[in-house]
Structures are given as structure tokens and as C-alpha cells.
Design an enzyme around this catalytic site. Structure first.
Site, mmCIF file in Angstrom:
data_model
loop_
_atom_site.group_PDB
_atom_site.id
_atom_site.type_symbol
_atom_site.label_atom_id
_atom_site.label_comp_id
_atom_site.label_asym_id
_atom_site.label_seq_id
_atom_site.Cartn_x
_atom_site.Cartn_y
_atom_site.Cartn_z
ATOM 1 C CG ASP A 1 -61.811 -64.995 -8.233
ATOM 2 O OD1 ASP A 1 -62.340 -63.935 -8.597
ATOM 3 O OD2 ASP A 1 -62.462 -66.026 -7.981
ATOM 4 C CD GLU B 1 -67.574 -64.566 -10.581
ATOM 5 O OE1 GLU B 1 -68.683 -64.675 -11.087
ATOM 6 O OE2 GLU B 1 -66.581 -65.211 -10.995
ATOM 7 C CD GLU B 2 -64.325 -67.326 -12.317
ATOM 8 O OE1 GLU B 2 -65.316 -68.068 -12.338
ATOM 9 O OE2 GLU B 2 -64.012 -66.577 -13.254
#
Ligand SMILES: CC(C)C[C@H](N)C(=O)NCC(=O)O
Length: 459
Positions: free
Chosen positions: A85, A150-151
Site C-alpha cells: 500500500d 502498513e501506511e
């Protein structure tokens, strides 16, 4: 071929922060799975459930891709973690090229997600592919876990990892993460990351926006309240003013001081790189310490504020600030949440405003710290020596990889962060890039690392 593979991945707008892009993140995860399948890996797409949205409702989380190459019990098993992502990007934000169209300018590959983290994930896949193409047995068993959130805090991943502790992770010896960058042109090994507590602070007042001429002076304005309380969190010289927040920060040791002192870091090129005339600290050790191992407050934006071109004279009725606190060992997100909420509520109470304040912590990711004397780091040094013919810097990272601490504490796995990103890649910023040099030499580094990690004697 490697650049073409990156071009195909960058073309997918896999922005995990925007729920309208969720199908793109999902499509991205399918591309990752497909790439691993083509190499003959045992691939699964794991459903990790639903995400609760701050404004109410739920949305499906992107599937997590796991893959396995080899299951020889006599070999060590490494698991490569990465993410596919990205952060948001629009040409209008000031990009010189289209963010989702990989553009090669003088050997730099520009595009959102190139360095963070699509090229490093591809480089790991290509490392496995290289062994196959050369018909050399992989020196270790290689597993992958690639996520799509993750972001935005790796929502749902810790639970999935814990659920697979006795299955997928049961034989994993080491975790490798390549989701960060070098500090300079010298390759680096990373042994720490900061955590991140991300907050929304909403101030709500009148039932709708008001004319600032007609009503200005009659009401306590939500924006004034919000700016007022935000300003009590940090001084102009960078000191955090939230009571208690620095109490748990581990003291800066002499060994750390010596390690930082040895690092080759040029303050003037750093200034030039980020385009500032003055830094918060003029001394290298102090600057690095504040970048890596002290907490910071950053205010990211205010929703509801007027920001369009022109001069609208409005009093916004409801405004929401987004800010985050990067935390370090031994701070705890649950404690930070209480300290921040209590502080803002008490500052707000002093204003005697009829408006309402709501403070919510959206992400609570812990910091991570490893022992750089662990054999994983010796293997890293040997691999860097082999490919780059130099000693790596031993560095920490100011950013956050939310899942690192889960691997360490909950799963009891040893981790190394082996970055291949350049120091000037512009993660989360305009014109993010990965150089061809770092991408290709980084692939060689991973190939060498698989060889070196196989030399570690198991206890
Ligand atoms: C440099 C970071 C560790 C890279 C990482 N992918 C990231 O951006 N994490 C989220 C963050 O806000 O730090």
C-alpha cells in the site's frame, strides 16, 4: 524487466488511507500474490476481516499475502515482511511527474510507492527468482508476508500473525524488513524505529458555518479553540509540553553517543536536501538523536478548514485536527493516549468555551529496537561488504513500522531491517523515487544476504 515490473505495480493506486481506493489495494495484493505464484511459491491470500471506520461503519481489510519457498528442515527459515500500500499522491500536490506513472529521469525512477515499499518488495522477489534462474538452491527457506495497510497502522495484521504463530510462523527463525532508507550514500543497517500515536481532535461549535462579518465577535470559534489547544503541545524550539510525556524516554547512553558520533552525516547536505536554512539542532549527534530516539509532535492537517483558492470569509462550524506523536522506547501508546487526551481536555477547559472537544487516538503503533550485535547484523555487514565493498552505517529510523514490535515481543522473533532506499527518496512526499542503482544493487544485496544469513550457527 525489473523496472517494468515496478512500473506495473506503481500504476496501481493502492492508497490504504482512502477507503474509496480499497479495491485498488485489493487488486495490488492480487498482483503480489500472482508474482509469487509464478515463481512456484506456496501462496495464500489471508482474509483478515473488517476495518472499523472512525466515522462509523466497516470496510473489508485488504487480504494479506503469504508465500513459502522451500521447507527444508535442515535450513534456516527467513520471513520477509513488506507492504504494497502507499500514501496518497496527486499531481496537484506539486509532483513534477504523474505519481502513478513510473518515470525514469537520469536513472531515478519516480512514482508513488517506488521506495516505500514496492521496489524493495519486488527486489526480494527478484532475489528468489535469481537463485531459481541460476539453478542454485536457496541457501535458506524463504517466506513472505506482504500486507496492504502498513501506511495506516497495519490494521488487523497483529491478530493474523498471532493466529498463525503455530502454523506459518512456527519454523521462522528470522524476520527481515526492507521498508526504510539509508542515511547517506553509504549503505546502512537499521536497528530501531519510532512508534506512532496518531490522533484526531475535533472541535464542534455552531450548527453550521457562519459569515465571519455578520457573526464574528459573537461566538467562540471552533478553529480558534483548536489552534489554541494545539499550540500548547509543543514549544517553538521543539520541546513537547504535554505533562509526563518524556518520563518514559530511555536515557541516551554513552555507547549510543559514540555510535552516532561515528556516523558519516553531513548537516549541510541534509539542509540542502530538505530545502531549509536552519535545523532545530546544529550538532550532528543531537540532530540524529532527535530524529531517531526522542519523541516528536507533528500537526498534519485540519479538516473543515477553508483551504480553497480565494478569500471565503467563513467561520467553520466543525474542525478536526490530525496530529501524531512519534514515540520511542520505553513509551507506551496507551499511556500516551491518556496523557494527550487529558492535556488537551484540560487546556480546552481553561478556554471556557461552549464548543465540544473530542480526542480520538486512531493509530497506536509501538517503537522497535534491536541489538545491532545480533548475528543477523553481522550477516548484514558481510552482505554489504560483498556487494558495495564498504562497511554499512548502523542507524535507527524516525518513521514507524507498526508490526515490527509484534514480531519481536509477541512472536519472539529476531528482526533485521535491511534498507535499500536512498537517503533522498522523498517517502510520503512529492516526487518519491527509487534510483535504478539502489533498486538493482539492492537486489544483489538481498541475494548476498540470503547466502550470509545461512552461515549463522543456530543455538
Ligand atoms: C521510513 C518508514 C519506516 C517507512 C514506512 N513504510 C512508513 O512510512 N511507515 C509509516 C510512518 O508514518 O512512519
Amino acid at each position: 524487466e525489473y523496472v517494468q515490473a515496478l512500473r506495473e505495480w506503481v500504476a496501481v493506486e493502492s492508497d490504504s488511507s482512502d477507503i474509496t481506493k480499497r479495491s485498488e489495494v485489493q487488486r495490488m495484493m492480487e498482483l503480489v500474490a500472482e508474482k509469487l505464484r509464478v515463481l512456484g511459491g506456496k501462496v495464500e491470500m489471508v482474509d483478515i476481516g473488517m476495518q472499523k471506520l472512525p466515522e462509523g461503519g466497516t470496510i473489508a481489510l485488504p487480504k494479506v499475502v503469504t508465500a513459502e519457498f522451500g521447507s527444508n528442515a535442515r535450513k534456516a527459515t527467513v520471513c520477509v515482511y513488506g507492504h504494497a500500500d502507499v500514501q496518497p499522491a496527486r499531481k496537484e500536490d506539486g509532483w513534477s511527474t504523474e505519481p502513478y506513472n513510473l518515470t525514469d529521469i537520469y536513472g531515478n525512477l519516480y512514482g508513488r510507492g517506488t521506495s516505500d515499499n514496492k521496489a524493495p518488495v519486488l527486489a526480494w522477489i527478484h532475489a528468489v527468482e535469481a537463485y531459481q534462474a541460476l539453478e542454485i538452491d536457496l541457501p535458506v527457506n524463504v517466506k513472505f508476508i506482504i500486507e496492504g495497510m502498513e501506511e495506516t497502522g497495519s490494521n488487523g495484521l497483529a491478530a493474523m500473525i498471532e493466529a498463525q504463530r503455530d502454523t506459518f510462523f512456527s519454523n521462522v527463525d528470522y524476520i527481515i524488513i526492507s521498508d526504510c532508507g539509508w542515511l547517506s550514500t553509504r549503505p546502512a543497517l537499521t536497528y530501531g524505529t519510532r512508534g506512532n500515536c496518531y490522533f484526531f481532535a475535533e472541535v464542534e461549535g455552531p450548527k453550521q458555518d457562519l459569515h465571519s462579518g455578520v457573526h464574528g465577535g459573537t461566538v467562540k470559534e471552533p478553529m480558534t479553540d483548536l489552534i489554541g489547544i494545539l499550540d500548547t503541545m509543543i514549544s517553538s524550539n521543539g520541546s513537547i509540553l504535554i505533562p509526563g510525556i518524556r518520563d518514559a524516554v530511555a536515557p541516551f547512553s554513552d555507547d549510543e553517543w559514540k555510535l552516532y558520533q561515528k556516523i558519516d552525516f553531513d548537516m549541510d547536505s541534509y539542509k540542502a536536501k530538505i530545502g531549509v536554512d536552519q535545523l532545530m539542532y546544529e550538532n550532528k549527534v543531537e540532530l540524529l538523536a532527535h530524529r531517531w530516539r526522542y519523541p516528536t509532535v507533528s500537526i498534519h492537517g485540519i479538516v473543515g478548514a477553508f483551504s480553497a483558492p480565494g478569500t471565503k470569509t467563513v467561520i467553520p462550524a466543525k474542525v478536526t485536527a490530525k496530529f501524531s506523536i512519534r514515540q520511542v522506547p520505553d513509551m507506551d501508546p496507551a499511556v500516551v493516549e491518556k496523557q494527550v487526551t487529558d492535556h488537551l481536555q484540560s487546556e480546552f477547559a481553561k478556554r471556557k468555551s461552549p464548543n465540544k472537544l473530542k480526542v480520538t487516538m486512531i493509530i497506536g503503533a509501538k517503537p522497535w529496537l534491536a541489538d545491532p550485535k545480533h548475528p543477523l547484523y553481522q550477516a548484514g555487514k558481510a552482505a554489504v561488504q560483498r556487494v558495495f565493498n564498504t562497511e554499512p552505517d548502523l542507524i535507527r529510523e524516525g518513521g514507524t513500522i507498526p508490526i515490527a514490535r509484534t514480531f519481536q515481543d509477541v512472536m519472539d522473533k529476531s528482526i533485521i531491517m535491511l534498507p535499500i532506499g536512498g537517503f533522498d527518496d522523498g517517502l510520503h512526499s512529492q516526487n518519491e523515487k527509487m534510483s535504478r542503482y539502489n533498486y538493482i544493487e539492492g537486489t544483489k544485496l538481498f541475494i548476498a544476504y540470503l547466502h550470509e544469513v545461512a552461515q549463522i550457527k543456530k543455538d
